[in-house]
Design a protein around this motif. Sequence first.
Motif, PDB file in Angstrom:
ATOM      1  N   GLN A  32      12.619  -4.211  46.313  1.00 37.19           N
ATOM      2  CA  GLN A  32      11.443  -4.713  45.606  1.00 37.19           C
ATOM      3  C   GLN A  32      10.625  -3.518  45.143  1.00 37.19           C
ATOM      4  OE1 GLN A  32       8.993  -7.361  47.938  1.00 37.19           O
ATOM      5  NE2 GLN A  32       7.487  -7.594  46.306  1.00 37.19           N
ATOM      6  N   GLU A  33      10.419  -3.409  43.830  1.00 36.83           N
ATOM      7  CA  GLU A  33       9.731  -2.250  43.272  1.00 36.83           C
ATOM      8  C   GLU A  33       8.227  -2.461  43.131  1.00 36.83           C
ATOM      9  OE1 GLU A  33      11.728  -1.213  39.646  1.00 36.83           O
ATOM     10  OE2 GLU A  33      13.572  -0.678  40.696  1.00 36.83           O
ATOM     11  N   VAL A  34       7.798  -3.669  42.809  1.00 36.28           N
ATOM     12  CA  VAL A  34       6.374  -3.976  42.683  1.00 36.28           C
ATOM     13  C   VAL A  34       6.008  -4.898  43.834  1.00 36.28           C
ATOM     14  CG1 VAL A  34       4.580  -5.018  41.237  1.00 36.28           C
ATOM     15  CG2 VAL A  34       6.437  -3.714  40.178  1.00 36.28           C
ATOM     16  N   GLN A  35       4.987  -4.533  44.589  1.00 36.63           N
ATOM     17  CA  GLN A  35       4.618  -5.278  45.785  1.00 36.63           C
ATOM     18  C   GLN A  35       3.738  -6.490  45.443  1.00 36.63           C
ATOM     19  OE1 GLN A  35       6.270  -4.444  48.663  1.00 36.63           O
ATOM     20  NE2 GLN A  35       7.241  -3.136  47.156  1.00 36.63           N
ATOM     21  N   HIS A  36       4.293  -7.336  44.588  1.00 35.02           N
ATOM     22  CA  HIS A  36       3.717  -8.629  44.215  1.00 35.02           C
ATOM     23  C   HIS A  36       4.924  -9.519  43.969  1.00 35.02           C
ATOM     24  CE1 HIS A  36       0.433 -11.021  42.037  1.00 35.02           C
ATOM     25  NE2 HIS A  36       1.538 -11.735  41.839  1.00 35.02           N
ATOM     26  N   LEU A  37       5.000 -10.625  44.662  1.00 37.94           N
ATOM     27  CA  LEU A  37       6.140 -11.533  44.523  1.00 37.94           C
ATOM     28  C   LEU A  37       6.427 -11.807  43.055  1.00 37.94           C
ATOM     29  CD1 LEU A  37       8.128 -13.557  45.940  1.00 37.94           C
ATOM     30  CD2 LEU A  37       6.347 -15.257  45.620  1.00 37.94           C
ATOM     31  N   HIS A  38       7.687 -11.677  42.658  1.00 33.97           N
ATOM     32  CA  HIS A  38       8.063 -11.987  41.279  1.00 33.97           C
ATOM     33  C   HIS A  38       9.523 -12.401  41.227  1.00 33.97           C
ATOM     34  CE1 HIS A  38       8.777  -7.662  41.852  1.00 33.97           C
ATOM     35  NE2 HIS A  38       9.706  -7.724  40.910  1.00 33.97           N
ATOM     36  N   ALA A  39       9.795 -13.344  40.345  1.00 29.49           N
ATOM     37  CA  ALA A  39      11.163 -13.824  40.131  1.00 29.49           C
ATOM     38  C   ALA A  39      11.632 -13.316  38.786  1.00 29.49           C
ATOM     39  CB  ALA A  39      11.203 -15.347  40.169  1.00 29.49           C
ATOM     40  N   HIS A  40      12.796 -12.679  38.787  1.00 22.65           N
ATOM     41  CA  HIS A  40      13.438 -12.263  37.549  1.00 22.65           C
ATOM     42  C   HIS A  40      14.288 -13.428  37.066  1.00 22.65           C
ATOM     43  CE1 HIS A  40      12.869  -7.807  38.032  1.00 22.65           C
ATOM     44  NE2 HIS A  40      12.746  -8.172  39.299  1.00 22.65           N
ATOM     45  N   ILE A  41      14.096 -13.849  35.827  1.00 25.11           N
ATOM     46  CA  ILE A  41      14.928 -14.873  35.209  1.00 25.11           C
ATOM     47  C   ILE A  41      15.808 -14.129  34.225  1.00 25.11           C
ATOM     48  CG2 ILE A  41      14.942 -17.067  33.970  1.00 25.11           C
ATOM     49  CD1 ILE A  41      13.228 -16.823  36.716  1.00 25.11           C
ATOM     50  N   VAL A  42      17.119 -14.090  34.485  1.00 23.78           N
ATOM     51  CA  VAL A  42      18.029 -13.347  33.622  1.00 23.78           C
ATOM     52  C   VAL A  42      19.130 -14.264  33.115  1.00 23.78           C
ATOM     53  CG1 VAL A  42      17.560 -11.064  34.610  1.00 23.78           C
ATOM     54  CG2 VAL A  42      19.342 -12.490  35.616  1.00 23.78           C
ATOM     55  N   GLY A  43      19.512 -14.041  31.880  1.00 20.77           N
ATOM     56  CA  GLY A  43      20.562 -14.845  31.276  1.00 20.77           C
ATOM     57  C   GLY A  43      20.798 -14.411  29.852  1.00 20.77           C
ATOM     58  N   GLY A  44      21.305 -15.333  29.091  1.00 25.23           N
ATOM     59  CA  GLY A  44      21.639 -15.068  27.699  1.00 25.23           C
ATOM     60  C   GLY A  44      22.890 -15.839  27.324  1.00 25.23           C
ATOM     61  N   PRO A  45      23.502 -15.481  26.207  1.00 20.96           N
ATOM     62  CA  PRO A  45      24.661 -16.230  25.740  1.00 20.96           C
ATOM     63  C   PRO A  45      25.942 -15.979  26.542  1.00 20.96           C
ATOM     64  CG  PRO A  45      24.168 -14.430  24.241  1.00 20.96           C
ATOM     65  CD  PRO A  45      23.065 -14.464  25.256  1.00 20.96           C
ATOM     66  N   GLU A  46      26.028 -14.849  27.239  1.00 19.45           N
ATOM     67  CA  GLU A  46      27.234 -14.493  28.006  1.00 19.45           C
ATOM     68  C   GLU A  46      26.951 -14.588  29.503  1.00 19.45           C
ATOM     69  OE1 GLU A  46      30.114 -13.841  26.479  1.00 19.45           O
ATOM     70  OE2 GLU A  46      29.115 -14.085  24.540  1.00 19.45           O
ATOM     71  N   PRO A  47      27.996 -14.802  30.328  1.00 18.81           N
ATOM     72  CA  PRO A  47      27.794 -14.835  31.784  1.00 18.81           C
ATOM     73  C   PRO A  47      27.132 -13.545  32.286  1.00 18.81           C
ATOM     74  CG  PRO A  47      29.969 -15.650  31.240  1.00 18.81           C
ATOM     75  CD  PRO A  47      29.384 -15.092  29.966  1.00 18.81           C
ATOM     76  N   VAL A  48      26.313 -13.681  33.318  1.00 16.00           N
ATOM     77  CA  VAL A  48      25.585 -12.519  33.831  1.00 16.00           C
ATOM     78  C   VAL A  48      26.436 -11.623  34.716  1.00 16.00           C
ATOM     79  CG1 VAL A  48      23.322 -13.592  33.643  1.00 16.00           C
ATOM     80  CG2 VAL A  48      24.604 -13.802  35.768  1.00 16.00           C
ATOM     81  N   GLY A  49      27.628 -12.040  35.078  1.00 14.23           N
ATOM     82  CA  GLY A  49      28.515 -11.212  35.891  1.00 14.23           C
ATOM     83  C   GLY A  49      28.433 -11.577  37.358  1.00 14.23           C
ATOM     84  N   PRO A  50      29.202 -10.841  38.172  1.00 13.67           N
ATOM     85  CA  PRO A  50      29.226 -11.157  39.609  1.00 13.67           C
ATOM     86  C   PRO A  50      27.860 -10.917  40.245  1.00 13.67           C
ATOM     87  CG  PRO A  50      30.387  -9.116  39.175  1.00 13.67           C
ATOM     88  CD  PRO A  50      30.023  -9.689  37.842  1.00 13.67           C
TER      89      PRO A  50
END
Length: 116
Positions: A93-111
């Motif tokens: 955790q780089e920033v000491q404030h709870l945060h959710a990363h939402i990642v995606g797009g047209p291709e699979p995000v990988g393993p």
Amino acid sequence: MDNCLFCKIARGEIPSRKVFEDEDVFAFHDINPARPLHILVIPKRHITSLATIADTDTLVLGRILAVANQLASENGSPDGFRVIINTGRIGQQEVQHLHAHIVGGPEPVGPMLKRV
């Protein structure tokens, strides 16, 4: 917290590319995106991490996930996405404030993780 980066962003003291805001959460584009879709969703009230949550945080945690689903669909990832919440030193955790990363797009995000 007065000096918290994400608290300052939520209060509008630091500019961001906001995509959503309500009374409980704030969402904005990551400044260094790892995927075509990379949005951060944070609670407006300072919560340091998942390791410090209390029972009273249950509603805002649910709100973060509901907003994640909505934003992924609206911002180019209707066929799926990943939610990542890094917690503490081991979770990088780089920033000491709870945060959710939402990642995606047209291709699979990988393993999810490399197997050891």
